[in-house]
Design a protein around this motif. Structure first.
Motif, PDB file in Angstrom:
ATOM      1  N   ARG A   1       0.857  -1.193   0.000  1.00 42.32           N
ATOM      2  CA  ARG A   1       0.000   0.000   0.000  1.00 42.32           C
ATOM      3  C   ARG A   1       0.890   1.239   0.000  1.00 42.32           C
ATOM      4  NH1 ARG A   1      -2.288  -3.635   3.762  1.00 42.32           N
ATOM      5  NH2 ARG A   1      -4.338  -4.343   3.059  1.00 42.32           N
ATOM      6  N   PRO A   2       1.083   1.879  -1.148  1.00 40.16           N
ATOM      7  CA  PRO A   2       1.915   3.087  -1.169  1.00 40.16           C
ATOM      8  C   PRO A   2       1.247   4.257  -0.445  1.00 40.16           C
ATOM      9  CG  PRO A   2       1.759   2.099  -3.357  1.00 40.16           C
ATOM     10  CD  PRO A   2       0.734   1.426  -2.486  1.00 40.16           C
ATOM     11  N   LEU A   3       2.023   4.955   0.351  1.00 38.63           N
ATOM     12  CA  LEU A   3       1.613   6.222   0.952  1.00 38.63           C
ATOM     13  C   LEU A   3       2.525   7.268   0.309  1.00 38.63           C
ATOM     14  CD1 LEU A   3      -0.246   7.617   3.040  1.00 38.63           C
ATOM     15  CD2 LEU A   3       1.688   7.509   4.634  1.00 38.63           C
ATOM     16  N   LEU A   4       1.948   8.089  -0.547  1.00 40.46           N
ATOM     17  CA  LEU A   4       2.723   9.071  -1.293  1.00 40.46           C
ATOM     18  C   LEU A   4       2.642  10.427  -0.613  1.00 40.46           C
ATOM     19  CD1 LEU A   4       1.552   8.113  -4.903  1.00 40.46           C
ATOM     20  CD2 LEU A   4       3.541   7.268  -3.634  1.00 40.46           C
ATOM     21  N   LEU A   5       3.800  10.997  -0.325  1.00 39.98           N
ATOM     22  CA  LEU A   5       3.892  12.323   0.280  1.00 39.98           C
ATOM     23  C   LEU A   5       4.404  13.271  -0.794  1.00 39.98           C
ATOM     24  CD1 LEU A   5       5.778  11.357   3.587  1.00 39.98           C
ATOM     25  CD2 LEU A   5       3.330  11.198   3.091  1.00 39.98           C
ATOM     26  N   PHE A   6       3.578  14.205  -1.210  1.00 42.60           N
ATOM     27  CA  PHE A   6       3.952  15.198  -2.216  1.00 42.60           C
ATOM     28  C   PHE A   6       4.268  16.505  -1.503  1.00 42.60           C
ATOM     29  CE2 PHE A   6       1.231  12.240  -4.495  1.00 42.60           C
ATOM     30  CZ  PHE A   6       1.885  12.062  -5.703  1.00 42.60           C
TER      31      PHE A   6
ATOM     32  N   ARG B   1       5.971  20.196   6.669  1.00 44.68           N
ATOM     33  CA  ARG B   1       4.890  19.195   6.698  1.00 44.68           C
ATOM     34  C   ARG B   1       5.421  17.825   6.289  1.00 44.68           C
ATOM     35  NH1 ARG B   1       1.489  22.981   2.808  1.00 44.68           N
ATOM     36  NH2 ARG B   1       3.591  22.933   1.951  1.00 44.68           N
ATOM     37  N   LEU B   2       6.306  17.808   5.320  1.00 43.05           N
ATOM     38  CA  LEU B   2       6.930  16.556   4.891  1.00 43.05           C
ATOM     39  C   LEU B   2       7.804  15.991   6.008  1.00 43.05           C
ATOM     40  CD1 LEU B   2       7.638  14.496   2.606  1.00 43.05           C
ATOM     41  CD2 LEU B   2       9.535  16.031   2.022  1.00 43.05           C
ATOM     42  N   VAL B   3       8.615  16.848   6.587  1.00 40.65           N
ATOM     43  CA  VAL B   3       9.517  16.424   7.666  1.00 40.65           C
ATOM     44  C   VAL B   3       8.712  15.866   8.843  1.00 40.65           C
ATOM     45  CG1 VAL B   3      11.207  17.256   9.362  1.00 40.65           C
ATOM     46  CG2 VAL B   3      11.349  18.012   6.964  1.00 40.65           C
ATOM     47  N   GLU B   4       7.628  16.535   9.230  1.00 44.58           N
ATOM     48  CA  GLU B   4       6.799  16.076  10.353  1.00 44.58           C
ATOM     49  C   GLU B   4       6.106  14.758  10.026  1.00 44.58           C
ATOM     50  OE1 GLU B   4       4.774  15.701  13.980  1.00 44.58           O
ATOM     51  OE2 GLU B   4       6.615  16.740  13.410  1.00 44.58           O
TER      52      GLU B   4
ATOM     53  N   SER C   1       2.356  22.348  -3.824  1.00 41.68           N
ATOM     54  CA  SER C   1       1.329  21.792  -2.934  1.00 41.68           C
ATOM     55  C   SER C   1       1.900  20.697  -2.043  1.00 41.68           C
ATOM     56  CB  SER C   1       0.197  21.188  -3.767  1.00 41.68           C
ATOM     57  OG  SER C   1      -0.414  22.178  -4.552  1.00 41.68           O
ATOM     58  N   PHE C   2       1.232  20.519  -0.904  1.00 42.25           N
ATOM     59  CA  PHE C   2       1.526  19.391  -0.021  1.00 42.25           C
ATOM     60  C   PHE C   2       0.285  18.513   0.013  1.00 42.25           C
ATOM     61  CE2 PHE C   2       1.333  17.148   4.003  1.00 42.25           C
ATOM     62  CZ  PHE C   2       2.571  16.538   4.031  1.00 42.25           C
ATOM     63  N   SER C   3       0.471  17.241  -0.275  1.00 42.33           N
ATOM     64  CA  SER C   3      -0.636  16.288  -0.223  1.00 42.33           C
ATOM     65  C   SER C   3      -0.097  14.923   0.174  1.00 42.33           C
ATOM     66  CB  SER C   3      -1.331  16.147  -1.577  1.00 42.33           C
ATOM     67  OG  SER C   3      -2.076  17.282  -1.880  1.00 42.33           O
ATOM     68  N   VAL C   4      -0.949  14.165   0.848  1.00 39.98           N
ATOM     69  CA  VAL C   4      -0.645  12.788   1.211  1.00 39.98           C
ATOM     70  C   VAL C   4      -1.730  11.931   0.578  1.00 39.98           C
ATOM     71  CG1 VAL C   4      -0.388  11.154   3.113  1.00 39.98           C
ATOM     72  CG2 VAL C   4       0.426  13.517   3.368  1.00 39.98           C
ATOM     73  N   VAL C   5      -1.311  10.924  -0.198  1.00 44.35           N
ATOM     74  CA  VAL C   5      -2.250  10.071  -0.917  1.00 44.35           C
ATOM     75  C   VAL C   5      -1.964   8.620  -0.548  1.00 44.35           C
ATOM     76  CG1 VAL C   5      -3.107   9.364  -3.180  1.00 44.35           C
ATOM     77  CG2 VAL C   5      -2.360  11.734  -2.819  1.00 44.35           C
ATOM     78  N   LEU C   6      -2.993   7.946  -0.054  1.00 49.10           N
ATOM     79  CA  LEU C   6      -2.897   6.517   0.254  1.00 49.10           C
ATOM     80  C   LEU C   6      -3.455   5.741  -0.927  1.00 49.10           C
ATOM     81  CD1 LEU C   6      -2.432   4.082   2.174  1.00 49.10           C
ATOM     82  CD2 LEU C   6      -4.777   4.471   3.013  1.00 49.10           C
ATOM     83  N   ILE C   7      -2.655   4.801  -1.418  1.00 54.70           N
ATOM     84  CA  ILE C   7      -3.056   3.933  -2.518  1.00 54.70           C
ATOM     85  C   ILE C   7      -3.254   2.525  -1.944  1.00 54.70           C
ATOM     86  CG2 ILE C   7      -2.428   3.025  -4.800  1.00 54.70           C
ATOM     87  CD1 ILE C   7      -2.677   6.093  -4.671  1.00 54.70           C
ATOM     88  N   GLY C   8      -4.367   1.911  -2.263  1.00 48.27           N
ATOM     89  CA  GLY C   8      -4.638   0.552  -1.794  1.00 48.27           C
ATOM     90  C   GLY C   8      -3.883  -0.480  -2.604  1.00 48.27           C
TER      91      GLY C   8
ATOM     92  N   ASN D   1      -4.491  17.140   2.665  1.00 47.49           N
ATOM     93  CA  ASN D   1      -3.588  18.210   2.261  1.00 47.49           C
ATOM     94  C   ASN D   1      -2.896  18.852   3.458  1.00 47.49           C
ATOM     95  OD1 ASN D   1      -4.247  17.867  -0.476  1.00 47.49           O
ATOM     96  ND2 ASN D   1      -6.108  19.046  -0.182  1.00 47.49           N
ATOM     97  N   SER D   2      -2.760  18.077   4.514  1.00 48.39           N
ATOM     98  CA  SER D   2      -2.060  18.532   5.714  1.00 48.39           C
ATOM     99  C   SER D   2      -1.344  17.325   6.313  1.00 48.39           C
ATOM    100  CB  SER D   2      -3.060  19.123   6.713  1.00 48.39           C
ATOM    101  OG  SER D   2      -4.016  18.141   7.071  1.00 48.39           O
TER     102      SER D   2
END
Length: 159
Positions: free
Chosen positions: A44-49, A57-60, A113-120, A130-131
């Motif tokens: 399950r990829p968790l993508l941090l953009f 936000r990425l570091v945290e 932009s900052f976004s976190v996307v969970l892929i199944g 987006n946080s």
């Protein structure tokens, strides 16, 4: 004499070719990241953009993942850091600039932009925030998935 000279030249050329081939084989190659499709039905990829490597936000988010690494890996998750400036990675391997841009475009993420996307595991997008995400919410979402239910029945986990 000419024959001897030709033989020596051929030997030198052969040795040079052997040395070049051996050095190329022994040099560590830079690992390149897999494509998202390589993880289908496996992870399950968790993508941090993020705009760059040092985005707070990425570091945290990475700090939170490291603090709950066992929970992260127990859910067969893999981390992707996709940055507009800096080095992008997927499962620790470098993502080239072209692949990073394709991922940004595929998920409609702007360069600032900052976004976190969970892929199944089925390859579908399951969550987007987006946080800085609450990882317990992500873990609960995954735990509620039918495939995860079967995984937990087969192997209750180690965390």
């Amino acid at each position: 004499m000419v024959r001897n000279l030709l033989s020596r030249q051929l030997i030198r050329i052969a040795l040079a070719v052997i040395c070049l081939a051996a050095s190329a084989a022994l040099m560590p190659a830079q690992a390149m990241a897999a494509e998202l499709s390589d993880y289908l039905w496996q992870r399950r990829p968790l993508l941090l953009f993020a705009p760059n490597d040092s985005d707070p936000r990425l570091v945290e988010t990475i700090r939170r993942i490291e603090a709950s690494r066992c929970d992260f890996t127990d859910r067969d998750m893999v981390l992707g850091r996709i940055v507009a400036e800096g080095t992008s990675t997927l499962d620790g391997d470098v993502v080239d600039t072209g692949q990073a841009q394709r991922l940004q475009s595929q998920f409609g993420i702007g360069t600032n932009s900052f976004s976190v996307v969970l892929i199944g595991k089925d390859g579908g997008e399951k969550l987007r925030v987006n946080s800085v995400p609450d990882l317990q919410t992500i873990y609960a979402l995954i735990d509620g998935m039918p495939m995860r239910g079967r995984e937990m029945s087969a192997d209750p986990g180690r965390c």
